[in-house]
Design an enzyme around this catalytic site. Structure first.
Site, PDB file in Angstrom:
ATOM      1  N   LYS A   1      40.737  27.781  24.935  1.00 34.63           N
ATOM      2  CA  LYS A   1      39.625  28.726  24.893  1.00 34.63           C
ATOM      3  C   LYS A   1      39.445  29.307  26.295  1.00 34.63           C
ATOM      4  O   LYS A   1      39.236  28.564  27.263  1.00 34.63           O
ATOM      5  CB  LYS A   1      38.347  28.049  24.429  1.00 34.63           C
ATOM      6  CG  LYS A   1      37.185  29.001  24.193  1.00 34.63           C
ATOM      7  CD  LYS A   1      37.367  29.821  22.915  1.00 34.63           C
ATOM      8  CE  LYS A   1      36.906  29.044  21.704  1.00 34.63           C
ATOM      9  NZ  LYS A   1      36.966  29.828  20.456  1.00 34.63           N
TER      10      LYS A   1
ATOM     11  N   THR B   1      40.087  25.191  19.438  1.00 34.80           N
ATOM     12  CA  THR B   1      39.658  25.804  20.698  1.00 34.80           C
ATOM     13  C   THR B   1      38.129  25.808  20.792  1.00 34.80           C
ATOM     14  O   THR B   1      37.583  25.752  21.899  1.00 34.80           O
ATOM     15  CB  THR B   1      40.194  27.237  20.841  1.00 34.80           C
ATOM     16  OG1 THR B   1      39.646  28.073  19.815  1.00 34.80           O
ATOM     17  CG2 THR B   1      41.718  27.251  20.747  1.00 34.80           C
ATOM     18  N   ASP B   2      37.450  25.851  19.657  1.00 34.56           N
ATOM     19  CA  ASP B   2      35.989  25.783  19.683  1.00 34.56           C
ATOM     20  C   ASP B   2      35.516  24.448  20.252  1.00 34.56           C
ATOM     21  O   ASP B   2      34.487  24.374  20.931  1.00 34.56           O
ATOM     22  CB  ASP B   2      35.426  25.985  18.277  1.00 34.56           C
ATOM     23  CG  ASP B   2      33.915  26.125  18.276  1.00 34.56           C
ATOM     24  OD1 ASP B   2      33.417  27.161  18.773  1.00 34.56           O
ATOM     25  OD2 ASP B   2      33.238  25.200  17.791  1.00 34.56           O
TER      26      ASP B   2
ATOM     27  N   HIS C   1      43.985  51.712  53.237  1.00 37.61           N
ATOM     28  CA  HIS C   1      44.272  52.691  54.281  1.00 37.61           C
ATOM     29  C   HIS C   1      43.037  53.508  54.649  1.00 37.61           C
ATOM     30  O   HIS C   1      42.257  53.941  53.790  1.00 37.61           O
ATOM     31  CB  HIS C   1      45.368  53.641  53.816  1.00 37.61           C
ATOM     32  CG  HIS C   1      46.677  52.954  53.552  1.00 37.61           C
ATOM     33  ND1 HIS C   1      47.380  52.297  54.519  1.00 37.61           N
ATOM     34  CD2 HIS C   1      47.409  52.829  52.409  1.00 37.61           C
ATOM     35  CE1 HIS C   1      48.488  51.801  54.012  1.00 37.61           C
ATOM     36  NE2 HIS C   1      48.520  52.100  52.720  1.00 37.61           N
TER      37      HIS C   1
ATOM     38  N   ARG D   1      44.067  51.703  65.166  1.00 32.90           N
ATOM     39  CA  ARG D   1      43.768  52.060  63.785  1.00 32.90           C
ATOM     40  C   ARG D   1      42.813  51.053  63.164  1.00 32.90           C
ATOM     41  O   ARG D   1      42.607  49.946  63.683  1.00 32.90           O
ATOM     42  CB  ARG D   1      45.051  52.123  62.941  1.00 32.90           C
ATOM     43  CG  ARG D   1      45.712  50.771  62.738  1.00 32.90           C
ATOM     44  CD  ARG D   1      46.823  50.817  61.707  1.00 32.90           C
ATOM     45  NE  ARG D   1      47.394  49.479  61.471  1.00 32.90           N
ATOM     46  CZ  ARG D   1      48.199  49.178  60.463  1.00 32.90           C
ATOM     47  NH1 ARG D   1      48.562  50.107  59.592  1.00 32.90           N
ATOM     48  NH2 ARG D   1      48.667  47.944  60.315  1.00 32.90           N
TER      49      ARG D   1
END
Length: 307
Positions: A12, A57-58, A259, A183
């Site tokens: 899950k 899965t529950d 950039h 920069r």
């Protein structure tokens, strides 16, 4: 049978759980997004549809919420360890459990001075604002005998407004980029680090302190490195972590170069002395690398999106 079953897993995903710990009037929040993935003897459910070895899965979802109550959430790593151990040791068909957790941080809201005397503190003990700096991550994998813990973060945006250069690079007929001797260097950090704690007999790291200190060393390296390339900065960030955190053997970063180009102000009769920039969101350079403790092997996936 002309085909055979390859690697498989189920579980899950993205169980959102918020745990409030009440320490008198002071409350504490742990806000997690937990995904459970299980693998093992699952051939029959694929071949014949038999669910005899399948934990729903529950049920894994329910376990996440029950464990938040039963064990609390000391840290994302510790919570994931509790879950992984439970699924492997309680379900004979399950051989490996992988728990992935995202943690969202909250900080307390400061009280207005006029209200402090009513609240009794400079911050409200039960009111929070969601932090937006980064999402904390961890992945715990357990196979019944050994552990792998990989933690990290994503979406941490950092910038150096100077102390960065980029020049001396290869040029061909398609090169138009001008060399830069001052920069902006900015990136959105996605990083993972692998712990060398793999066995229950080893001393377990202090997960909260480890995250705090790892993040600190990473940011300090970014700030303190005079950068001639983002690659150089990346390496210093990873090296600083490994040199200062003995529980970590491997670090991997994925750093998009956010950039910032000088805006052309000449048409307006203005000189742009490294003051006004255009922030470009795409396309962007993408710098990625793994930094290892000497003698260790890389195990963090190269593609962090599949971690």
């Amino acid at each position: 049978m002309p085909t055979i079953l390859g690697q498989n897993q189920y579980g899950k995903a993205e169980n959102r759980v918020v745990k409030i710990t009440r320490d008198g009037a002071t409350h504490h929040i742990k806000d997690l997004n937990v995904s459970v993935s299980l693998s093992g003897d699952m051939e029959e459910v694929h071949y014949s549809g038999s669910n005899a070895n399948v934990l729903p899965t529950d049920t894994t979802k329910n376990t996440v919420y029950a464990f938040a109550k039963e064990h609390g959430i000391e840290s994302a790593e510790q919570f994931g360890i509790h879950l992984a151990r439970h699924f492997v040791t309680s379900q004979e068909p399950i051989k490996t459990a992988r728990i992935r957790i995202e943690e969202y941080a909250w900080e307390r809201i400061e009280a207005a001075d006029a209200n402090s005397r009513f609240i009794g503190a400079d911050e409200v003990k039960h009111s929070f604002v969601r932090k937006g700096q980064e999402t904390r991550l961890t992945q715990i994998t357990y196979d019944g005998s050994s552990w792998e813990v990989i933690s990290g973060l994503k979406d941490l945006v950092v910038m150096n407004s100077t102390n960065s250069e980029f020049w001396g690079y290869v040029k061909d007929k398609y090169t138009t980029l001008k060399e830069a001797y001052d920069r902006i260097l900015a990136t959105q950090v996605s990083g993972r680090w692998r712990f060398n704690w793999t066995d229950d007999d080893q001393r377990m790291p202090h997960w909260e302190k480890s995250y705090e200190q790892t993040r600190k060393h990473m940011l300090q390296a970014f700030a303190e490195t005079y950068s001639l390339s983002l690659q150089q900065t990346l390496y210093q960030m990873g090296s600083r972590i490994i040199e200062n955190r003995g529980e970590i053997d491997e670090v991997r970063f994925s750093l998009p170069n956010k950039h910032h180009f000088l805006a052309d102000l000449e048409p307006f009769g203005l000189k742009n002395d490294n003051e006004v920039y255009f922030a470009a969101d795409r396309p962007y350079g993408l710098i990625e690398a793994t930094i290892l403790r000497d003698g260790c092997e890389a195990r963090i996936p190269v593609d962090l999106t599949n971690l």
